[in-house]
Design a protein around this motif. Structure first.
Motif, short mmCIF file in Angstrom:
data_model
loop_
_atom_site.label_atom_id
_atom_site.label_comp_id
_atom_site.label_asym_id
_atom_site.label_seq_id
_atom_site.Cartn_x
_atom_site.Cartn_y
_atom_site.Cartn_z
N LYS A 12 -44.86 -70.51 -27.99
CA LYS A 12 -46.12 -70.08 -28.60
C LYS A 12 -46.66 -68.82 -27.96
N SER A 13 -46.20 -68.50 -26.76
CA SER A 13 -46.62 -67.26 -26.12
C SER A 13 -45.77 -66.09 -26.58
N GLY A 14 -44.75 -66.37 -27.39
CA GLY A 14 -43.85 -65.32 -27.85
C GLY A 14 -42.59 -65.24 -27.04
N PHE A 15 -42.64 -65.64 -25.78
CA PHE A 15 -41.46 -65.60 -24.93
C PHE A 15 -40.53 -66.74 -25.32
N GLY A 16 -39.29 -66.41 -25.65
CA GLY A 16 -38.35 -67.45 -26.07
C GLY A 16 -38.78 -68.10 -27.37
N ALA A 17 -39.30 -67.27 -28.32
CA ALA A 17 -39.87 -67.83 -29.54
C ALA A 17 -38.87 -68.67 -30.33
N GLY A 18 -37.60 -68.33 -30.23
CA GLY A 18 -36.61 -69.10 -30.97
C GLY A 18 -36.52 -70.54 -30.53
N PHE A 19 -36.84 -70.83 -29.26
CA PHE A 19 -36.73 -72.19 -28.76
C PHE A 19 -37.74 -73.13 -29.40
N GLY A 20 -38.84 -72.62 -29.90
CA GLY A 20 -39.87 -73.49 -30.45
C GLY A 20 -39.40 -74.33 -31.61
N SER A 21 -38.46 -73.80 -32.39
CA SER A 21 -37.97 -74.55 -33.55
C SER A 21 -37.09 -75.72 -33.15
N LEU A 22 -36.74 -75.81 -31.87
CA LEU A 22 -35.95 -76.95 -31.39
C LEU A 22 -36.80 -78.18 -31.14
N ALA A 55 -40.57 -78.78 -41.12
CA ALA A 55 -40.01 -79.17 -39.83
C ALA A 55 -40.52 -78.33 -38.67
N HIS A 56 -41.65 -77.63 -38.82
CA HIS A 56 -42.16 -76.74 -37.77
C HIS A 56 -41.06 -75.77 -37.30
N ALA A 57 -40.27 -75.29 -38.25
CA ALA A 57 -39.15 -74.40 -37.92
C ALA A 57 -39.32 -73.06 -38.61
N GLY A 58 -40.55 -72.52 -38.55
CA GLY A 58 -40.83 -71.26 -39.22
C GLY A 58 -40.45 -70.03 -38.43
N GLY A 59 -40.13 -70.21 -37.15
CA GLY A 59 -39.84 -69.06 -36.30
C GLY A 59 -38.62 -68.25 -36.69
N PRO A 60 -37.45 -68.87 -36.89
CA PRO A 60 -36.24 -68.08 -37.19
C PRO A 60 -36.34 -67.19 -38.43
N PRO A 61 -36.82 -67.70 -39.60
CA PRO A 61 -36.90 -66.80 -40.76
C PRO A 61 -37.83 -65.61 -40.52
N LEU A 62 -39.00 -65.87 -39.90
CA LEU A 62 -39.93 -64.77 -39.66
C LEU A 62 -39.38 -63.79 -38.63
N SER A 63 -38.72 -64.32 -37.60
CA SER A 63 -38.12 -63.45 -36.58
C SER A 63 -37.05 -62.54 -37.17
N ALA A 64 -36.33 -63.05 -38.17
CA ALA A 64 -35.30 -62.24 -38.81
C ALA A 64 -35.90 -61.00 -39.47
N TYR A 65 -37.15 -61.09 -39.89
CA TYR A 65 -37.83 -59.93 -40.47
C TYR A 65 -38.51 -59.06 -39.41
N VAL A 66 -39.16 -59.71 -38.44
CA VAL A 66 -39.99 -58.96 -37.49
C VAL A 66 -39.18 -58.30 -36.38
N ILE A 67 -38.11 -58.94 -35.91
CA ILE A 67 -37.32 -58.38 -34.81
C ILE A 67 -36.83 -56.96 -35.12
N PRO A 68 -36.27 -56.69 -36.31
CA PRO A 68 -35.80 -55.32 -36.59
C PRO A 68 -36.92 -54.27 -36.60
N LEU A 69 -38.18 -54.71 -36.66
CA LEU A 69 -39.29 -53.76 -36.65
C LEU A 69 -39.55 -53.18 -35.26
N THR A 126 -48.93 -61.03 -32.77
CA THR A 126 -48.87 -61.13 -34.23
C THR A 126 -48.28 -62.46 -34.66
N MET A 127 -47.22 -62.90 -33.98
CA MET A 127 -46.63 -64.20 -34.30
C MET A 127 -47.61 -65.33 -34.00
N ALA A 128 -48.35 -65.22 -32.90
CA ALA A 128 -49.31 -66.25 -32.54
C ALA A 128 -50.40 -66.37 -33.61
N ALA A 129 -50.93 -65.24 -34.06
CA ALA A 129 -51.98 -65.26 -35.08
C ALA A 129 -51.46 -65.80 -36.40
#
Length: 251
Positions: free
Chosen positions: A26-36, A150-164, A174-177
């Motif tokens: 939730k702090s953004g660090f290791g955001a991918g792990f949250g979906s686990l 499934a509280h697994a919204g991180g990976p799809p959004l990261s796929a868009y935001v990471i290349p930015l 931004t992810m937190a908000a």
């Protein structure tokens, strides 16, 4: 009056590390792990129950994350993301009873692994253009949908935001908000679906003290890590998430 919370020791053996992992993400660090978090807790209870137990924890984590990064949001970007994400939660609420959560997990996991493969095999150049807006809208709607199921919204959004290529702090804020709004919107539909019963809420209360610990750990890391290592950890988290979600869906 005694609360009918879950007392199975195995549940807490998997839930405690899952909640800490979710707080760090939730702090953004290791955001991918949250979906686990949901798949790990679902080793002990059903996927819908795991998602329901995490709802109060997510609310507290979101509040802490937003407070920690309140001066770093990209408001213009959020005006684009939030409506798309809310549309996804509406779709998730309407289809929740018709969908198998593990099938959704498999789809999210497969998509996550494909995204990582594309990033590693065809690494973008520094001057590569950002993803098109229509693709961002689709991925953000998908994020809202998988977040609801499934509280697994991180990976799809990261796929868009990471290349930015946002800075770690801007990415985190931004992810937190975004997920604060999305998770807040899920309370009424979850109650309507009968997921917020006393057993789940009492169990959430027992786990609640872990929420600020995880967020605190993640905030300290996010403000001290270099952008290179920030995204490396993010990719590792997405890799493990993708493998776990795909495995759960297939088996």
């Amino acid at each position: 009056m005694d609360f009918p919370l879950i007392t199975d020791p195995f549940f807490y053996a998997v839930a405690i590390p899952a909640v800490l992992m979710l707080g760090i993400s939730k702090s953004g660090f290791g955001a991918g792990f949250g979906s686990l978090a949901v798949p790990v807790i679902a080793l002990s209870v059903t996927v819908p129950q795991a998602a329901a137990i995490l709802m109060p924890l997510l609310l507290l984590m979101d509040l802490l994350g937003v407070a920690a990064f309140r001066k770093d949001f990209d408001l213009k970007f959020l005006r684009f993301l939030v409506p798309c994400g809310l549309l996804g939660t509406v779709v998730g609420a309407l289809l929740f009873r018709l969908l198998d959560a593990r099938m959704v997990a498999a789809i999210v996991g497969g998509f996550t692994l494909l995204f990582l493969a594309q990033r590693l095999l065809f690494a973008p150049r520094a001057d590569s253009p950002p993803p098109p807006r229509w693709l961002g809208a689709m991925l953000t709607v998908t994020s809202g949908f998988t977040s609801f199921v499934a509280h697994a919204g991180g990976p799809p959004l990261s796929a868009y935001v990471i290349p930015l290529r946002l800075s770690p702090v801007k990415f985190t804020a931004t992810m937190a908000a975004f997920f604060f709004v999305i998770n807040l919107s899920k309370w009424i539909p979850y109650a309507w679906l009968g997921l917020l019963d006393m057993r789940n809420l009492a169990t959430s209360l027992a786990l609640l003290p872990l929420a600020p610990v995880g967020v605190w750990m993640g905030v300290r890391l996010a403000r001290r890590i270099s952008p290179v290592w920030f995204y490396r950890v993010l990719y590792i988290g997405m890799l493990l998430t993708g493998i776990k979600l795909l495995w759960d869906g297939v088996h």
